[in-house]
Design a protein around this motif. Sequence first.
Motif, mmCIF file in Angstrom:
data_model
loop_
_atom_site.group_PDB
_atom_site.id
_atom_site.type_symbol
_atom_site.label_atom_id
_atom_site.label_comp_id
_atom_site.label_asym_id
_atom_site.label_seq_id
_atom_site.Cartn_x
_atom_site.Cartn_y
_atom_site.Cartn_z
ATOM 1 N N TRP A 44 48.774 55.039 31.891
ATOM 2 C CA TRP A 44 49.001 55.874 33.077
ATOM 3 C C TRP A 44 50.463 56.330 33.118
ATOM 4 O O TRP A 44 50.751 57.482 33.439
ATOM 5 C CB TRP A 44 48.643 55.098 34.336
ATOM 6 C CG TRP A 44 48.531 55.943 35.570
ATOM 7 C CD1 TRP A 44 49.412 55.990 36.613
ATOM 8 C CD2 TRP A 44 47.471 56.849 35.904
ATOM 9 N NE1 TRP A 44 48.970 56.871 37.566
ATOM 10 C CE2 TRP A 44 47.783 57.411 37.160
ATOM 11 C CE3 TRP A 44 46.299 57.249 35.256
ATOM 12 C CZ2 TRP A 44 46.960 58.357 37.787
ATOM 13 C CZ3 TRP A 44 45.480 58.174 35.873
ATOM 14 C CH2 TRP A 44 45.812 58.723 37.127
ATOM 15 N N GLY A 45 51.354 55.412 32.773
ATOM 16 C CA GLY A 45 52.761 55.770 32.700
ATOM 17 C C GLY A 45 53.031 56.809 31.617
ATOM 18 O O GLY A 45 53.871 57.702 31.797
ATOM 19 N N ARG A 46 52.339 56.691 30.499
ATOM 20 C CA ARG A 46 52.498 57.674 29.426
ATOM 21 C C ARG A 46 52.008 59.056 29.878
ATOM 22 O O ARG A 46 52.625 60.082 29.560
ATOM 23 C CB ARG A 46 51.727 57.243 28.178
ATOM 24 C CG ARG A 46 52.295 56.004 27.483
ATOM 25 C CD ARG A 46 51.475 55.665 26.244
ATOM 26 N NE ARG A 46 51.849 54.377 25.689
ATOM 27 C CZ ARG A 46 52.878 54.186 24.880
ATOM 28 N NH1 ARG A 46 53.629 55.208 24.531
ATOM 29 N NH2 ARG A 46 53.147 52.971 24.415
ATOM 30 N N TYR A 47 50.893 59.086 30.615
ATOM 31 C CA TYR A 47 50.388 60.362 31.115
ATOM 32 C C TYR A 47 51.408 61.008 32.050
ATOM 33 O O TYR A 47 51.621 62.224 32.002
ATOM 34 C CB TYR A 47 49.068 60.171 31.860
ATOM 35 C CG TYR A 47 47.957 59.494 31.085
ATOM 36 C CD1 TYR A 47 47.938 59.508 29.691
ATOM 37 C CD2 TYR A 47 46.920 58.830 31.737
ATOM 38 C CE1 TYR A 47 46.920 58.887 28.988
ATOM 39 C CE2 TYR A 47 45.897 58.223 31.051
ATOM 40 C CZ TYR A 47 45.908 58.233 29.668
ATOM 41 O OH TYR A 47 44.890 57.621 28.973
ATOM 42 N N ALA A 48 52.009 60.172 32.907
ATOM 43 C CA ALA A 48 53.010 60.699 33.840
ATOM 44 C C ALA A 48 54.229 61.211 33.085
ATOM 45 O O ALA A 48 54.760 62.291 33.396
ATOM 46 C CB ALA A 48 53.407 59.614 34.835
ATOM 47 N N GLU A 49 54.681 60.456 32.101
ATOM 48 C CA GLU A 49 55.847 60.854 31.317
ATOM 49 C C GLU A 49 55.592 62.162 30.571
ATOM 50 O O GLU A 49 56.489 63.009 30.456
ATOM 51 C CB GLU A 49 56.202 59.741 30.332
ATOM 52 C CG GLU A 49 57.458 59.999 29.525
ATOM 53 C CD GLU A 49 57.791 58.851 28.589
ATOM 54 O OE1 GLU A 49 58.698 59.010 27.758
ATOM 55 O OE2 GLU A 49 57.139 57.781 28.690
ATOM 56 N N LEU A 50 54.381 62.338 30.106
ATOM 57 C CA LEU A 50 54.009 63.556 29.399
ATOM 58 C C LEU A 50 53.881 64.748 30.344
ATOM 59 O O LEU A 50 53.974 65.899 29.921
ATOM 60 C CB LEU A 50 52.681 63.335 28.666
ATOM 61 C CG LEU A 50 52.128 64.470 27.807
ATOM 62 C CD1 LEU A 50 53.075 64.766 26.640
ATOM 63 C CD2 LEU A 50 50.736 64.114 27.282
#
Length: 375
Positions: A44-50
């Motif tokens: 979820w954090g990776r999706y936000a960062e992307l």
Amino acid sequence: MDLELTEEQRELASTVGRMMKQHYDAEKRDAILASEQRYSDEMWGRYAELGALALPFAEEHGGAGMGFAEVGVVLEEFGKALALEPYISTVLLGGGLVNEAGTDAQKEELLGGVAEGSTKLAFAAQEPGARYDLSAPQTKASGSGEQYTLSGEKTGVLGGDSADKLIVSASVDGEVGLFVVDANGQGVTLMPLKQADGFGAANVLLDNAPAQRLGSGDASATIQKVIDIATAGLCAEAVGAMDSALKMTSEYLHTRVQFGQPIGVNQALQHRAADMYVSLELARSMALFARLAAASYGENSHRDINAAKIEIDKCAQHISQESIQMHGGIGMTMEYPIGHFAKRLTVLMRTFSDTDTRVEELAAAGGLIAPNAEV
């Protein structure tokens, strides 16, 4: 009309695809599925960062200022990996309702949190006995201004088990209203559920739960629009899942050896695999049709998305069943990935509505093309 992805959209698809291949293979997904919350905070954090969580929202509200086309690209890649995170419930359903109905202050507060990954949303609409009908909620809202309380029961709330805030439909002053409720607040009882495909949901009991009204006026048209756009998102995800299922089946036909040769040399299996490919390409075309209808939502978009979903559901049933059949006994085991694709596709076929209900509605509306239309 240019139906190809733009260079920016192709780059987005490539980036998300690489991320999912690196961090979301079958073994890692099984570990996530076996965990207590059944989704990955790290991903979820990776999706936000992307920036994937911010795609459809305006820049002044913390978004990326893009549109549904980019969301569809992301969801197709998520479908290929069977990503378990509550993307549709947060970004398309909850976020979509806030974006359509909320005040500027509500958008700034809630959508900013969605975009940065700190706020998960869920849309609590379905009720016991109502099946797919969201037009007349029995949940009641009392109050006025900034002070409302809600009482009622909601079932099968997608992403409800992980939500920080619930967007709840309720009857108020003879209208259908939308309300923001703290998922962990007073008067709210969440009963987490696990869908057949492993995705999280919840039943929700509301007992004089404090709520804030989302915007004003009757929200029926807004709810229909957001559900339609989310359905177009399901179409994109289904195409991704079907693509992976077909590739997995093709690889199995080339590697499974029987009587000294790969079973893929059997002409009957080749024909069946070719039919699966035809279904995939039909589904891909219909998902594009739904994407165009969602991206420029208008008078006929509900009809068009409904028609696209009917065809995609038929393709999903064909590909999922054939995939299991051609894998044989191993396709029925939980340890082998193909069964998980079949489960997800089966659930997607019944999310928001089912094929029979959609066909009846489309027929009642006169069909996709009028009988007297000039060709």
